[in-house]
Design an enzyme around this catalytic site. Structure first.
Site, PDB file in Angstrom:
ATOM      1  N   ARG A  46     -31.335  19.147 -14.029  1.00  0.00           N
ATOM      2  CA  ARG A  46     -31.768  18.790 -12.678  1.00  0.00           C
ATOM      3  C   ARG A  46     -31.353  17.378 -12.274  1.00  0.00           C
ATOM      4  O   ARG A  46     -31.142  17.092 -11.108  1.00  0.00           O
ATOM      5  CB  ARG A  46     -33.301  18.871 -12.630  1.00  0.00           C
ATOM      6  N   LYS A 143     -36.538  27.443 -30.963  1.00  0.00           N
ATOM      7  CA  LYS A 143     -37.955  27.626 -31.181  1.00  0.00           C
ATOM      8  C   LYS A 143     -38.721  26.596 -30.358  1.00  0.00           C
ATOM      9  O   LYS A 143     -38.115  25.571 -30.016  1.00  0.00           O
ATOM     10  CB  LYS A 143     -38.299  27.524 -32.662  1.00  0.00           C
ATOM     11  N   HIS A 173     -33.611  26.000 -37.160  1.00  0.00           N
ATOM     12  CA  HIS A 173     -32.603  25.097 -37.717  1.00  0.00           C
ATOM     13  C   HIS A 173     -32.670  24.991 -39.238  1.00  0.00           C
ATOM     14  O   HIS A 173     -31.715  24.565 -39.877  1.00  0.00           O
ATOM     15  CB  HIS A 173     -32.643  23.716 -37.045  1.00  0.00           C
ATOM     16  N   LYS A 177     -29.505  24.572 -42.610  1.00  0.00           N
ATOM     17  CA  LYS A 177     -29.433  23.533 -43.647  1.00  0.00           C
ATOM     18  C   LYS A 177     -28.635  24.058 -44.837  1.00  0.00           C
ATOM     19  O   LYS A 177     -28.859  25.179 -45.296  1.00  0.00           O
ATOM     20  CB  LYS A 177     -30.845  23.149 -44.107  1.00  0.00           C
ATOM     21  N   GLU A 211     -43.850  16.180 -44.537  1.00  0.00           N
ATOM     22  CA  GLU A 211     -43.230  15.150 -43.699  1.00  0.00           C
ATOM     23  C   GLU A 211     -44.072  13.888 -43.786  1.00  0.00           C
ATOM     24  O   GLU A 211     -45.305  13.964 -43.850  1.00  0.00           O
ATOM     25  CB  GLU A 211     -43.156  15.604 -42.252  1.00  0.00           C
ATOM     26  N   ASP A 230     -45.838  25.552 -35.406  1.00  0.00           N
ATOM     27  CA  ASP A 230     -44.674  24.668 -35.371  1.00  0.00           C
ATOM     28  C   ASP A 230     -43.786  24.843 -36.605  1.00  0.00           C
ATOM     29  O   ASP A 230     -42.569  24.747 -36.514  1.00  0.00           O
ATOM     30  CB  ASP A 230     -45.144  23.204 -35.269  1.00  0.00           C
ATOM     31  N   HIS A 235     -40.178  28.061 -39.974  1.00  0.00           N
ATOM     32  CA  HIS A 235     -39.379  27.476 -41.058  1.00  0.00           C
ATOM     33  C   HIS A 235     -39.851  27.949 -42.442  1.00  0.00           C
ATOM     34  O   HIS A 235     -39.054  28.380 -43.268  1.00  0.00           O
ATOM     35  CB  HIS A 235     -39.423  25.950 -41.013  1.00  0.00           C
ATOM     36  N   LYS A 326     -47.895  16.862 -41.628  1.00  0.00           N
ATOM     37  CA  LYS A 326     -47.342  15.583 -41.189  1.00  0.00           C
ATOM     38  C   LYS A 326     -48.158  14.447 -41.803  1.00  0.00           C
ATOM     39  O   LYS A 326     -49.290  14.646 -42.212  1.00  0.00           O
ATOM     40  CB  LYS A 326     -47.391  15.504 -39.668  1.00  0.00           C
TER      41      LYS A 326
HETATM   42  C1  BG6 Z   1     -39.167  21.098 -36.071  1.00  0.00           C
HETATM   43  C2  BG6 Z   1     -40.617  20.841 -35.802  1.00  0.00           C
HETATM   44  O1  BG6 Z   1     -38.859  22.441 -35.857  1.00  0.00           O
HETATM   45  O2  BG6 Z   1     -38.877  20.753 -37.421  1.00  0.00           O
HETATM   46  C3  BG6 Z   1     -40.968  19.395 -36.089  1.00  0.00           C
HETATM   47  O3  BG6 Z   1     -40.904  21.146 -34.450  1.00  0.00           O
HETATM   48  C4  BG6 Z   1     -40.545  19.009 -37.483  1.00  0.00           C
HETATM   49  O4  BG6 Z   1     -42.357  19.175 -35.906  1.00  0.00           O
HETATM   50  C5  BG6 Z   1     -39.100  19.398 -37.732  1.00  0.00           C
HETATM   51  O5  BG6 Z   1     -40.709  17.618 -37.626  1.00  0.00           O
HETATM   52  C6  BG6 Z   1     -38.716  19.183 -39.183  1.00  0.00           C
HETATM   53  O6  BG6 Z   1     -37.350  19.355 -39.335  1.00  0.00           O
HETATM   54  P1  BG6 Z   1     -36.545  18.626 -40.483  1.00  0.00           P
HETATM   55  O7  BG6 Z   1     -35.139  19.140 -40.319  1.00  0.00           O
HETATM   56  O8  BG6 Z   1     -36.667  17.159 -40.236  1.00  0.00           O
HETATM   57  O9  BG6 Z   1     -37.175  19.041 -41.766  1.00  0.00           O
END
Ligand code: BG6
Length: 478
Positions: A46, A143, A173, A177, A211, A230, A235, A326
């Site tokens: 936009r 996602k 994602h 990896k 994390e 999340d 994942h 986290k």
């Molecule tokens: C994302 C989440 O999909 O993956 C985040 O929304 C998270 O909250 C992230 O921090 C972690 O990805 P990576 O590649 O840093 O392990």
């Protein structure tokens, strides 16, 4: 190997994901020679901007998020020459004629929906209306794919109105990896492990994605999601599938995804007392979770640990312990396959009890470690000792070994190549929600607050208890 010429339209081209991941990933592939000089990137959003303005946005994004930007600087101008921008209204008609005129016929078109799911339907429909969707088109969606089973089904339905399943690339994602793909290489490229890969020999499996960061500036999204939506539903679920699935007959999209789907469908519902949720506390200047998401009574979890069971012949009786959170002690993701003890010790009780553990380290320090039992050196009796056979990939491949590309580099190139193996199929995502939904529903109906845990810890003590009560323990996060 260079991919065919393509046009990639990034809807949400000025957004955070585009800036951090998509644009730097494209540039890196360009520098690697994989994305040909005639491939084009078209940002669409936009914001009122012209081509020159967008090129400077892209150039800034690369400078900030491509770690090799300085080394790659000679390639920047030729990359930017193929970058353009269209001001577009996803919900109206403004900009669509221009976009249609920009996209070239007869080559692969990838449309990256780097926008909220609320716009997926509008974008898909307008791509059709304006004649930009054909057999060469692919759409890429991020996602979170839905918020629960019902919303994921709605999204699948909306996309299916305009695109076939083989044109839809749902990104997780983690599948991009290197080390996650390596899981399949380790399992199915070696004879050593597979015969032992079942409940007869495996005591349990632990999957940890820890994390050290908090929710940062994403509080608004995160507080509506929580760790279960999340991370766990996608994942960790994907990791569980790759570790637990049967060998696919081929490494091809449906063969792999069929096997993953069978795993998800074989998961038992998770009993409420097999789940622990937590929320991080303040740590010095770093705020606690509730302050960070600006919701003083938030009941969203920033940590979840659970015990899962897969009811099939291979895994009945072997629990899978999963945890993610986290503000934990460190950033560390790993899968540990903990084998059973030998049925009988010929060395007597004093030699102790020993187990082999195969640890697949996903990040950082990617590698594989196999714990083996040896004799403690020395003239004493037959005392046993556990030592790691340790292989860090960076060391094993040497200094001149290949780089580990970012997940997005691999995934975007797979979209262009038309390879869906590392993308989630619609039925797979729905099955994962079907498993996660009841867990979340119990929390939402019960109204309980997650357990506070100290930042920099391994999560709430109750998560430790989840394993202790089974006579097992989590591996240390380090
Ligand atoms: C994302 C989440 O999909 O993956 C985040 O929304 C998270 O909250 C992230 O921090 C972690 O990805 P990576 O590649 O840093 O392990």
């Amino acid at each position: 190997i260079p991919v065919d010429p393509f046009d990639l339209v990034v809807f949400g081209g000025t957004g955070d994901l585009a800036r951090r991941k998509i644009l730097p990933a494209l540039f890196r592939r360009f520098c690697a020679g994989q994305m040909g000089a005639n491939a084009r990137v078209i940002g669409a959003a936009r914001a009122d901007m012209d081509d020159a303005g967008y090129r400077s946005f892209v150039s800034d994004a690369i400078a900030e998020f491509d770690p090799d930007a300085a080394r790659h600087k000679d390639h920047l101008d030729s990359f930017l020459a193929n970058v353009s921008y269209v001001v577009l209204d996803a919900k109206g008609d403004a900009g669509w004629d221009k976009l249609a005129a920009t996209v070239q016929k007869g080559r692969v078109h990838a449309y990256y929906f780097s926008v909220g799911p609320g716009l997926f339907g509008d974008l898909a429909q307008r791509l059709h209306t304006y004649g930009m969707a054909d057999a060469n088109s692919r759409i890429v969606v991020e996602k979170p794919f839905g918020h629960d089973l019902a919303s994921a089904r709605d999204l699948n339905r909306v996309l299916a109105q305009h695109f076939d399943e083989h044109q839809v690339y749902r990104i997780d994602h983690y599948l991009g990896k290197e080390t996650v793909q390596n899981l399949m290489a380790v399992r199915f490229g070696n004879m050593l492990f597979e015969p032992l890969w079942n409940s007869q020999y495996v005591d349990h499996i632990q999957i940890t994605v820890a994390e050290s960061v908090g929710v940062g500036g994403r509080g608004d999204y995160y507080d509506r999601a929580g760790a279960m939506r999340d991370m766990m539903q996608n994942h960790l679920m994907q990791l569980l599938c790759l570790i637990a699935m049967e060998p696919p007959a081929k490494f091809d999209p449906d063969a792999v995804r069929d096997e993953k789907l069978k795993v998800i469908r074989a998961l038992d519902p998770v009993a409420p007392d097999n789940v622990v949720r937590g929320q991080y506390e303040a740590d010095g200047d770093a705020p606690d979770y509730r302050t960070q998401v600006e919701t003083p009574d938030s009941r969203t979890e920033s940590f979840v640990a659970l015990k899962a069971h897969i009811s099939n012949w291979r895994w009945a009786g072997t629990p899978f312990y999963l945890r993610t959170g986290k503000r934990l002690k460190d950033r560390a993701s790993e899968i540990a396959v903990v084998f059973k003890e030998a049925p009988h010790s010929i060395f007597g009780a004093e030699a102790g009890r020993h187990r082999n553990i195969l640890t697949i380290k996903l990040q950082p320090n990617e590698g594989i470690e196999l714990g083996v039992t040896i004799k403690e050196p020395g003239p004493g009796g037959m005392r046993l000792l556990d030592v790691p056979l340790d292989m860090t990939f960076a060391e094993a491949l040497g200094e001149d070994g290949p780089d580990f590309p970012d997940a997005y580099e691999r995934l975007i190139m797979d979209v262009i190549r038309g390879n869906q193996t590392l993308f989630m199929r619609g039925d797979e995502v729905e099955a994962a929600w079907q498993w996660a939904d009841p867990v979340i529903q119990v929390w939402e109906e019960g109204g309980e607050t997650p357990i506070p845990y100290a930042s920099g810890s391994a999560g709430p003590d109750d998560a430790l208890m989840l394993m202790h009560r089974d006579g097992r323990r989590w591996r240390e996060i380090k």
